[in-house]
Write a protein that holds these residues in place. Structure first.
Motif, mmCIF file in Angstrom:
data_model
loop_
_atom_site.group_PDB
_atom_site.id
_atom_site.type_symbol
_atom_site.label_atom_id
_atom_site.label_comp_id
_atom_site.label_asym_id
_atom_site.label_seq_id
_atom_site.Cartn_x
_atom_site.Cartn_y
_atom_site.Cartn_z
ATOM 1 N N GLN A 19 11.531 17.012 99.452
ATOM 2 C CA GLN A 19 12.748 16.706 98.690
ATOM 3 C C GLN A 19 12.814 15.222 98.303
ATOM 4 N N LYS A 20 12.267 14.375 99.154
ATOM 5 C CA LYS A 20 12.253 12.948 98.823
ATOM 6 C C LYS A 20 11.354 12.681 97.609
ATOM 7 N N PHE A 21 10.250 13.394 97.527
ATOM 8 C CA PHE A 21 9.380 13.262 96.350
ATOM 9 C C PHE A 21 10.110 13.745 95.096
ATOM 10 N N ILE A 22 10.792 14.858 95.224
ATOM 11 C CA ILE A 22 11.514 15.420 94.067
ATOM 12 C C ILE A 22 12.623 14.475 93.612
ATOM 13 N N ASP A 23 13.399 13.979 94.580
ATOM 14 C CA ASP A 23 14.498 13.056 94.233
ATOM 15 C C ASP A 23 13.960 11.775 93.582
ATOM 16 N N GLY A 24 12.885 11.241 94.137
ATOM 17 C CA GLY A 24 12.301 10.023 93.578
ATOM 18 C C GLY A 24 11.724 10.254 92.190
ATOM 19 N N PHE A 25 11.098 11.402 92.002
ATOM 20 C CA PHE A 25 10.534 11.755 90.705
ATOM 21 C C PHE A 25 11.623 11.841 89.645
ATOM 22 N N LEU A 26 12.722 12.500 89.984
ATOM 23 C CA LEU A 26 13.837 12.646 89.039
ATOM 24 C C LEU A 26 14.490 11.299 88.742
ATOM 25 N N MET A 27 14.621 10.456 89.764
ATOM 26 C CA MET A 27 15.219 9.135 89.553
ATOM 27 C C MET A 27 14.341 8.287 88.638
ATOM 28 N N THR A 28 13.024 8.371 88.805
ATOM 29 C CA THR A 28 12.109 7.644 87.930
ATOM 30 C C THR A 28 12.253 8.107 86.490
ATOM 31 N N ILE A 29 12.430 9.404 86.279
ATOM 32 C CA ILE A 29 12.635 9.937 84.928
ATOM 33 C C ILE A 29 13.895 9.348 84.310
ATOM 34 N N VAL A 30 14.990 9.329 85.067
ATOM 35 C CA VAL A 30 16.267 8.819 84.550
ATOM 36 C C VAL A 30 16.152 7.337 84.201
ATOM 37 N N ILE A 31 15.624 6.542 85.131
ATOM 38 C CA ILE A 31 15.490 5.102 84.899
ATOM 39 C C ILE A 31 14.583 4.825 83.707
ATOM 40 N N SER A 32 13.453 5.505 83.653
ATOM 41 C CA SER A 32 12.491 5.276 82.571
ATOM 42 C C SER A 32 13.065 5.684 81.224
ATOM 43 N N PHE A 33 13.818 6.782 81.186
ATOM 44 C CA PHE A 33 14.389 7.272 79.929
ATOM 45 C C PHE A 33 15.330 6.241 79.316
ATOM 46 N N ALA A 199 0.522 9.568 92.561
ATOM 47 C CA ALA A 199 -0.349 9.384 91.403
ATOM 48 C C ALA A 199 -0.250 10.566 90.443
ATOM 49 N N ILE A 200 -0.222 11.767 91.004
ATOM 50 C CA ILE A 200 -0.111 12.969 90.165
ATOM 51 C C ILE A 200 1.223 12.977 89.431
ATOM 52 N N GLY A 201 2.281 12.562 90.122
ATOM 53 C CA GLY A 201 3.607 12.531 89.509
ATOM 54 C C GLY A 201 3.680 11.590 88.322
ATOM 55 N N TYR A 202 3.103 10.394 88.468
ATOM 56 C CA TYR A 202 3.098 9.443 87.350
ATOM 57 C C TYR A 202 2.246 9.956 86.190
ATOM 58 N N LEU A 203 1.163 10.650 86.518
ATOM 59 C CA LEU A 203 0.336 11.237 85.464
ATOM 60 C C LEU A 203 1.115 12.300 84.695
ATOM 61 N N LEU A 204 1.899 13.086 85.411
ATOM 62 C CA LEU A 204 2.727 14.115 84.767
ATOM 63 C C LEU A 204 3.779 13.499 83.848
ATOM 64 N N LEU A 205 4.199 12.284 84.172
ATOM 65 C CA LEU A 205 5.206 11.613 83.349
ATOM 66 C C LEU A 205 4.598 10.936 82.130
ATOM 67 N N THR A 206 3.420 10.351 82.294
ATOM 68 C CA THR A 206 2.835 9.559 81.200
ATOM 69 C C THR A 206 2.003 10.404 80.233
ATOM 70 N N TYR A 207 1.369 11.458 80.711
ATOM 71 C CA TYR A 207 0.503 12.239 79.827
ATOM 72 C C TYR A 207 1.259 12.887 78.672
ATOM 73 N N PRO A 208 2.430 13.499 78.902
ATOM 74 C CA PRO A 208 3.153 14.090 77.766
ATOM 75 C C PRO A 208 3.486 13.083 76.671
ATOM 76 N N ILE A 209 3.752 11.827 77.060
ATOM 77 C CA ILE A 209 4.040 10.807 76.045
ATOM 78 C C ILE A 209 2.834 10.613 75.142
ATOM 79 N N SER A 210 1.661 10.470 75.736
ATOM 80 C CA SER A 210 0.442 10.294 74.946
ATOM 81 C C SER A 210 0.143 11.530 74.106
#
Length: 222
Positions: A19-33, A199-210
């Motif tokens: 759950q900590k990974f999920i919460d952190g992943f979602l927070m990174t999405i919000v901040i980055s957006f 690392a996988i999480g950041y890849l999931l976030l950056t690859y769709p942009i490219s």
């Protein structure tokens, strides 16, 4: 290679903190957006400011860009948060962190936009003015569409960098993806098991942009 380092993976202990990974992943999405949107607005403003007729605005724009690009993001985060934000009474570290990230990226976006506009042939400017267009019409219908195609690849790289740079916000205790992974590592002493999902999480976030930017770029060329 993993076998050669004699490392025994223990995914069970890390999975308990999923759950900590999920919460952190979602927070990174919000901040980055929000940082993406704000950085583009800042970039547009300072790209205009560098070519403004007002000397003070030109000077301030160049000063801002050189200051931001010439200093490390980590130092900027510490100074903006602990010096400026605290003295001005801004206590929400998530909002402050997003603004800091946008200010940092905005300097690079500004240079990308400025370079793309200046790469448009001078004949395009002259033809637009000869047709009686106002400056707004010239940039809106002639210059910016051409410049946008040229700035798209660089903007893609910059927007992907914003997502990865958000990991530095952990220095001011923002519970984003990286900080939560560090906490899981501290709880479980499972270093690789904590950072491989990161690392996988950041890849999931950056690859769709490219991916979608390449499709958009191909569509614009057509």
């Amino acid at each position: 290679m993993f076998k050669n380092i004699s490392y025994n993976f223990n995914w069970t202990s890390v999975y308990e903190y999923k759950q900590k990974f999920i919460d952190g992943f979602l927070m990174t999405i919000v901040i980055s957006f929000f940082a993406l949107i704000l950085s583009f607005i800042i970039g547009l403003f300072f790209a205009y400011g560098q070519n403004s007729k007002f000397i003070l605005l030109r000077f301030f724009s160049r000063f801002y860009i050189e200051l931001i690009r010439g200093t490390p993001l980590l130092v900027q985060i510490l100074i903006f948060f602990y010096v400026f934000a605290n003295n001005l009474g801004f206590e929400n570290r998530y909002v402050v962190g997003t603004v800091i990230l946008a200010l940092f990226a905005g300097a690079y976006v500004s240079e990308i936009i400025r370079g793309a506009i200046q790469s448009v042939e001078v004949e395009q400017f002259e033809t637009s003015l000869s047709l009686g267009m106002t400056n707004y019409q010239m940039y809106r219908y002639v210059i910016f569409p051409q410049a946008f195609r040229r700035m798209l690849p660089a903007l893609t790289g910059q927007f992907a960098s914003i997502i990865k740079d958000s990991s530095l916000l952990s220095i001011i205790s923002i519970s984003e993806f990286t900080m939560n992974a560090q906490e899981v590592n501290a709880y479980t002493y499972s270093t690789l098991e904590s950072y491989i999902p990161l690392a996988i999480g950041y890849l999931l976030l950056t690859y769709p942009i490219s991916y979608y930017t390449n499709k958009l770029e191909a569509k614009i060329k057509i």
